[in-house]
Design a protein around this motif. Structure first.
Motif, PDB file in Angstrom:
ATOM      1  N   HIS A 125       0.857  -1.173   0.000  1.00 46.12           N
ATOM      2  CA  HIS A 125       0.000   0.000   0.000  1.00 46.12           C
ATOM      3  C   HIS A 125       0.898   1.229   0.000  1.00 46.12           C
ATOM      4  N   VAL A 126       0.636   2.154  -0.913  1.00 48.42           N
ATOM      5  CA  VAL A 126       1.448   3.365  -1.047  1.00 48.42           C
ATOM      6  C   VAL A 126       0.619   4.571  -0.654  1.00 48.42           C
ATOM      7  N   SER A 127       1.175   5.418   0.201  1.00 49.35           N
ATOM      8  CA  SER A 127       0.512   6.680   0.546  1.00 49.35           C
ATOM      9  C   SER A 127       1.425   7.846   0.187  1.00 49.35           C
ATOM     10  N   GLY A 128       0.823   8.952  -0.211  1.00 44.50           N
ATOM     11  CA  GLY A 128       1.589  10.160  -0.511  1.00 44.50           C
ATOM     12  C   GLY A 128       2.039  10.307  -1.948  1.00 44.50           C
ATOM     13  N   LEU A 129       1.524   9.478  -2.846  1.00 41.03           N
ATOM     14  CA  LEU A 129       1.946   9.566  -4.254  1.00 41.03           C
ATOM     15  C   LEU A 129       1.656  10.949  -4.853  1.00 41.03           C
ATOM     16  N   GLU A 130       0.624  11.587  -4.334  1.00 40.81           N
ATOM     17  CA  GLU A 130       0.256  12.912  -4.861  1.00 40.81           C
ATOM     18  C   GLU A 130       1.323  13.969  -4.570  1.00 40.81           C
ATOM     19  N   LYS A 131       2.264  13.664  -3.689  1.00 37.34           N
ATOM     20  CA  LYS A 131       3.321  14.622  -3.346  1.00 37.34           C
ATOM     21  C   LYS A 131       4.455  14.640  -4.373  1.00 37.34           C
ATOM     22  N   VAL A 184      13.270  -3.639  -6.526  1.00 40.69           N
ATOM     23  CA  VAL A 184      12.452  -3.875  -7.720  1.00 40.69           C
ATOM     24  C   VAL A 184      11.206  -2.996  -7.741  1.00 40.69           C
ATOM     25  N   PHE A 185      10.648  -2.743  -6.571  1.00 43.17           N
ATOM     26  CA  PHE A 185       9.352  -2.062  -6.476  1.00 43.17           C
ATOM     27  C   PHE A 185       9.377  -0.633  -7.008  1.00 43.17           C
ATOM     28  N   MET A 186      10.494   0.043  -6.905  1.00 42.33           N
ATOM     29  CA  MET A 186      10.549   1.471  -7.253  1.00 42.33           C
ATOM     30  C   MET A 186      10.023   1.767  -8.652  1.00 42.33           C
ATOM     31  N   GLN A 187      10.206   0.837  -9.568  1.00 43.95           N
ATOM     32  CA  GLN A 187       9.774   1.095 -10.946  1.00 43.95           C
ATOM     33  C   GLN A 187       8.257   1.143 -11.087  1.00 43.95           C
ATOM     34  N   LEU A 188       7.537   0.696 -10.058  1.00 43.89           N
ATOM     35  CA  LEU A 188       6.084   0.728 -10.125  1.00 43.89           C
ATOM     36  C   LEU A 188       5.521   2.106  -9.807  1.00 43.89           C
ATOM     37  N   ILE A 189       6.273   2.944  -9.087  1.00 44.70           N
ATOM     38  CA  ILE A 189       5.693   4.218  -8.651  1.00 44.70           C
ATOM     39  C   ILE A 189       6.524   5.458  -9.009  1.00 44.70           C
ATOM     40  N   ILE A 190       7.815   5.284  -9.274  1.00 41.57           N
ATOM     41  CA  ILE A 190       8.673   6.429  -9.559  1.00 41.57           C
ATOM     42  C   ILE A 190       8.810   6.601 -11.075  1.00 41.57           C
ATOM     43  N   PRO A 191       8.661   7.822 -11.583  1.00 43.77           N
ATOM     44  CA  PRO A 191       8.830   8.052 -13.035  1.00 43.77           C
ATOM     45  C   PRO A 191      10.201   7.579 -13.528  1.00 43.77           C
ATOM     46  N   GLY A 206       1.803 -10.439   3.956  1.00 43.64           N
ATOM     47  CA  GLY A 206       1.325  -9.222   4.597  1.00 43.64           C
ATOM     48  C   GLY A 206       1.343  -8.061   3.631  1.00 43.64           C
ATOM     49  N   THR A 207       0.969  -6.899   4.108  1.00 41.58           N
ATOM     50  CA  THR A 207       0.916  -5.695   3.283  1.00 41.58           C
ATOM     51  C   THR A 207       2.061  -4.770   3.642  1.00 41.58           C
ATOM     52  N   ILE A 208       2.978  -4.584   2.721  1.00 36.59           N
ATOM     53  CA  ILE A 208       4.109  -3.683   2.910  1.00 36.59           C
ATOM     54  C   ILE A 208       3.606  -2.246   2.786  1.00 36.59           C
ATOM     55  N   GLN A 209       3.936  -1.437   3.775  1.00 33.45           N
ATOM     56  CA  GLN A 209       3.538  -0.032   3.762  1.00 33.45           C
ATOM     57  C   GLN A 209       4.667   0.815   3.178  1.00 33.45           C
ATOM     58  N   VAL A 210       4.344   1.587   2.151  1.00 30.46           N
ATOM     59  CA  VAL A 210       5.298   2.495   1.515  1.00 30.46           C
ATOM     60  C   VAL A 210       4.739   3.906   1.641  1.00 30.46           C
ATOM     61  N   LYS A 211       5.555   4.819   2.142  1.00 31.62           N
ATOM     62  CA  LYS A 211       5.058   6.177   2.364  1.00 31.62           C
ATOM     63  C   LYS A 211       5.987   7.221   1.750  1.00 31.62           C
ATOM     64  N   ILE A 212       5.420   8.070   0.885  1.00 30.67           N
ATOM     65  CA  ILE A 212       6.118   9.268   0.428  1.00 30.67           C
ATOM     66  C   ILE A 212       5.950  10.292   1.547  1.00 30.67           C
ATOM     67  N   ILE A 213       7.010  10.531   2.287  1.00 30.80           N
ATOM     68  CA  ILE A 213       6.902  11.354   3.493  1.00 30.80           C
ATOM     69  C   ILE A 213       6.795  12.835   3.164  1.00 30.80           C
TER      70      ILE A 213
END
Length: 244
Positions: free
Chosen positions: A63-69, A88-95, A201-208
């Motif tokens: 689950h990713v929060s803060g993508l709008e930032k 590996v995951f970074m390519q799913l959310i970072i341009p 489980g659900t890995i928490q990813v947060k754009i702080i």
């Protein structure tokens, strides 16, 4: 016993996936003049496939929060490092981006060969020259409109561990006047450093937060590094405590 089977089946599946993707990658690169855009696209498809396998076979959701930032312009992204998963995951959310990686990753069969073909900034661990290399090559990546992913801890840590951040990527961002994205996650709770995956489980990813170019003006790199270290370490500790 069933969990062990799931983990081993995941690794078998990912091994086959890696061989197919990067053998194809290697052959195409030798036959055709493949552009970076195409290489990056292949790597992105591989990353999506890898994370999907982890989700379906091992139950590793996220689950990713803060993508709008996230800004619209190239940035330096700083995140804690706990697992192979976060590589590996970074390519799913970072341009579209590049990485600063340890050169030894190139030695991993198939995966390392594919990684080398997308031309990350590969540094030798403990090499004092690497700072100049990061500043020189990082500048070129940013000028090419690529974001830059950096793990300032420079090694994978257990979720409860913290260490001093390396300042080189922060110095690069200040010098080149690009924003810094601060990110934290708790992937190590489920897939820690090493071979074995602990549990589903659900890995928490947060754009702080995002440190803007204006905020970095007249900023001391050492003080900024300490501030970023405190922010990311505090947030990753919160995510760790919430996962207990």
């Amino acid at each position: 016993m069933f969990w062990r089977f799931r983990v081993l089946f995941f690794y078998a599946t990912v091994s086959i996936l890696t061989i197919i993707f990067f053998m194809l990658f290697f052959v195409l690169s030798k036959i055709f003049d493949v552009t970076y855009h195409i290489k990056y696209k292949v790597a992105t498809i591989y990353s999506h496939s890898f994370i999907w396998c982890a989700k379906i076979i091992c139950g590793l959701k996220y689950h990713v929060s803060g993508l709008e930032k996230l800004p619209q312009e190239p940035c330096v992204v700083l995140a804690n490092h706990q697992s192979f998963w976060d590589n590996v995951f970074m390519q799913l959310i970072i341009p579209k981006h590049s990485w600063i990686v340890k050169r030894e990753l190139f030695n991993i069969p198939f995966f390392g060969w594919g990684l080398k073909m997308v031309d990350p900034i590969a540094v030798d661990r403990g090499d004092n020259i690497s700072v100049k290399q990061i500043l020189r090559e990082g500048k070129k990546k940013l000028q090419d409109s690529l974001w830059l992913i950096v793990f300032p801890e420079s090694t994978r840590l257990r979720p409860e561990q913290s260490t001093k951040f390396k300042p080189s990527a922060i110095r690069l961002a200040v010098t080149e006047k690009v924003p810094i994205v601060l990110m934290a996650h708790n992937a190590g709770v489920y897939w820690p450093k090493g071979f074995w995956i602990n549990k589903p489980g659900t890995i928490q990813v947060k754009i702080i937060d995002v440190i803007t170019k204006d905020q970095m003006e007249e900023c001391d790199v050492r003080e900024l590094t300490e501030h970023i270290s405190q922010v990311i370490n505090t947030e990753k500790q919160v995510l760790f405590e919430q996962s207990k």
